[in-house]
Design an enzyme around this catalytic site. Structure first.
Site, PDB file in Angstrom:
ATOM      1  N   LYS A 196      89.466  71.251  48.042  1.00  0.00           N
ATOM      2  CA  LYS A 196      88.303  71.977  47.529  1.00  0.00           C
ATOM      3  C   LYS A 196      88.503  73.458  47.828  1.00  0.00           C
ATOM      4  O   LYS A 196      88.622  73.863  48.983  1.00  0.00           O
ATOM      5  CB  LYS A 196      87.021  71.477  48.183  1.00  0.00           C
ATOM      6  CG  LYS A 196      85.771  72.200  47.702  1.00  0.00           C
ATOM      7  CD  LYS A 196      84.522  71.632  48.368  1.00  0.00           C
ATOM      8  CE  LYS A 196      83.271  72.357  47.910  1.00  0.00           C
ATOM      9  NZ  LYS A 196      82.053  71.811  48.537  1.00  0.00           N
ATOM     10  N   ARG A 206      74.908  76.179  43.671  1.00  0.00           N
ATOM     11  CA  ARG A 206      74.279  76.676  44.900  1.00  0.00           C
ATOM     12  C   ARG A 206      72.856  77.167  44.649  1.00  0.00           C
ATOM     13  O   ARG A 206      71.981  77.015  45.501  1.00  0.00           O
ATOM     14  CB  ARG A 206      75.144  77.769  45.527  1.00  0.00           C
ATOM     15  CG  ARG A 206      76.434  77.202  46.116  1.00  0.00           C
ATOM     16  CD  ARG A 206      77.364  78.274  46.645  1.00  0.00           C
ATOM     17  NE  ARG A 206      78.569  77.673  47.216  1.00  0.00           N
ATOM     18  CZ  ARG A 206      79.644  78.354  47.586  1.00  0.00           C
ATOM     19  NH1 ARG A 206      79.655  79.676  47.453  1.00  0.00           N
ATOM     20  NH2 ARG A 206      80.687  77.733  48.091  1.00  0.00           N
ATOM     21  N   LYS A 223      82.511  80.797  52.604  1.00  0.00           N
ATOM     22  CA  LYS A 223      83.040  79.529  53.111  1.00  0.00           C
ATOM     23  C   LYS A 223      84.569  79.520  53.164  1.00  0.00           C
ATOM     24  O   LYS A 223      85.192  78.462  53.178  1.00  0.00           O
ATOM     25  CB  LYS A 223      82.509  78.380  52.252  1.00  0.00           C
ATOM     26  CG  LYS A 223      80.985  78.325  52.214  1.00  0.00           C
ATOM     27  CD  LYS A 223      80.451  77.082  51.520  1.00  0.00           C
ATOM     28  CE  LYS A 223      78.930  77.067  51.550  1.00  0.00           C
ATOM     29  NZ  LYS A 223      78.361  75.812  51.040  1.00  0.00           N
ATOM     30  N   LYS A 254      88.777  70.119  43.402  1.00  0.00           N
ATOM     31  CA  LYS A 254      87.623  70.888  42.935  1.00  0.00           C
ATOM     32  C   LYS A 254      87.902  72.373  43.112  1.00  0.00           C
ATOM     33  O   LYS A 254      88.377  72.768  44.187  1.00  0.00           O
ATOM     34  CB  LYS A 254      86.392  70.471  43.751  1.00  0.00           C
ATOM     35  CG  LYS A 254      85.097  71.153  43.354  1.00  0.00           C
ATOM     36  CD  LYS A 254      83.944  70.645  44.216  1.00  0.00           C
ATOM     37  CE  LYS A 254      82.643  71.315  43.807  1.00  0.00           C
ATOM     38  NZ  LYS A 254      81.493  70.861  44.632  1.00  0.00           N
TER      39      LYS A 254
END
Length: 330
Positions: A196, A206, A223, A254
């Site tokens: 990811k 989000r 992140k 992803k």
């Protein structure tokens, strides 16, 4: 000059094209992500994702029944958590009477044959919007793994078929597998978000869950310390192999369309089922172009999802699952 070999012979009409077709998209390929909120008999449109809604549990069950009637046999569940239930530890994530747990139970009670894959991550439950517990201003990997394992067991006890950790903590698949085994949930699978990436294509998602990192001075603003660097390719295989060793049953890549090179590379290396997430930003871009008349909506949906499968996906998480199923059934 006589041309002995003419590739166009096998493209003459739709009948011959379908006979030699290498990749065929079906409703069996789809997993539908769904957003659930508190309340009753209500839904809220998500402006950045046309056609997608946050729904209460009762309407979510109703939608699942319709999806199954169209041939979509799996759903991926996310929670819109009220602010008063958020904290740093994500304790609402394993509340046996929480919204996620109630949703899983209601779907499985009403439609036992529907495969339910709840999301396992702390960001919807976190006051900081991170996928992990914050300790001394940083995301605490090992403390987060304990929380994710506890969360996964609560999902299994509610009736989940597969848990889907999307957090990208190191070692979390092993922690979850051990917790599931110790509590007797040996048949509950793990779909690990193995590769990811820290992507800019997650924006609409989000906003739908209010799960973006919050602007606190003492914590990371993004992140990137746990999700993968989008500049990297070889690293994806390292992540995938580790999750397989730790007990993953299915691995996820992803995002989808901008990362088909990663999908193809992983497909060449492993035999496990591969899931690919056709993420919110990809969906939103296609919808925006279609609404402006720049693309044919129906053709672009089928083509883009077929390309994901052609690259090596065994299943596709996509917000267009219902729409694509209707098109394929026609």
């Amino acid at each position: 000059m006589i041309i002995f070999s003419r590739n166009r012979r096998l493209r003459t009409n739709e009948s011959i094209r379908s006979l030699v077709r290498e990749t065929v998209l079906t409703t069996n390929d789809f997993v539908m992500p769904m957003f659930v909120m508190e309340g009753e008999n209500a839904q809220e449109a998500i402006p950045s994702m046309p056609g997608i809604f946050r729904r209460t549990v009762d309407l979510t069950v109703k939608e699942c029944k319709e999806l199954l009637s169209l041939g979509v046999k799996a759903v991926n569940i996310y929670m819109k958590v009220p602010e008063n239930l958020k904290d740093n530890l994500g304790t609402e994530a394993w509340n046996p009477h929480g919204l996620m747990q109630r949703t899983i139970r209601e779907i499985k009670n009403a439609i036992p044959e529907m495969i339910v894959m709840p999301d396992v991550a702390l960001d919807p439950y976190s006051i900081y919007g991170h996928d992990g517990i914050i300790t001394n201003g940083q995301v605490d990997n090992d403390a987060t793994n304990d929380a994710l394992a506890r969360m996964s067991v609560s999902h299994a006890e509610a009736g989940a078929d597969v848990v889907a950790p999307s957090d990208m903590m190191d070692g979390r698949v092993a922690a979850i597998r051990q917790a599931l085994e110790e509590t007797g949930h040996t048949n509950v699978g793990i779909l690990s978000y193995a590769a990811k990436y820290a992507s800019s294509f997650y924006g609409p998602f989000r906003s739908a869950l209010d799960s973006a990192p919050k602007d606190f001075q003492e914590i990371p603003k993004d992140k990137k310390t746990y999700q993968m660097d989008f500049h990297n390719s070889r690293e994806a295989l390292n992540e995938v192999y580790k999750d397989i060793e730790e007990g993953a049953d299915i691995i996820m890549i992803k995002p989808g369309l901008p990362y088909l090179d990663i999908v193809a590379k992983v497909r060449q290396e492993i035999d496990l089922p591969i899931a690919v997430y056709n993420v919110s930003g990809e969906y939103a871009m296609l919808k925006a172009a279609a609404q402006n008349g720049w693309l044919d909506n129906d053709k672009a949906i089928i083509e883009s999802l077929t390309c994901i499968k052609r690259a090596g996906a065994d299943m596709i998480f996509t917000y267009a699952a219902k729409e694509a199923a209707i098109l394929l059934n026609q």
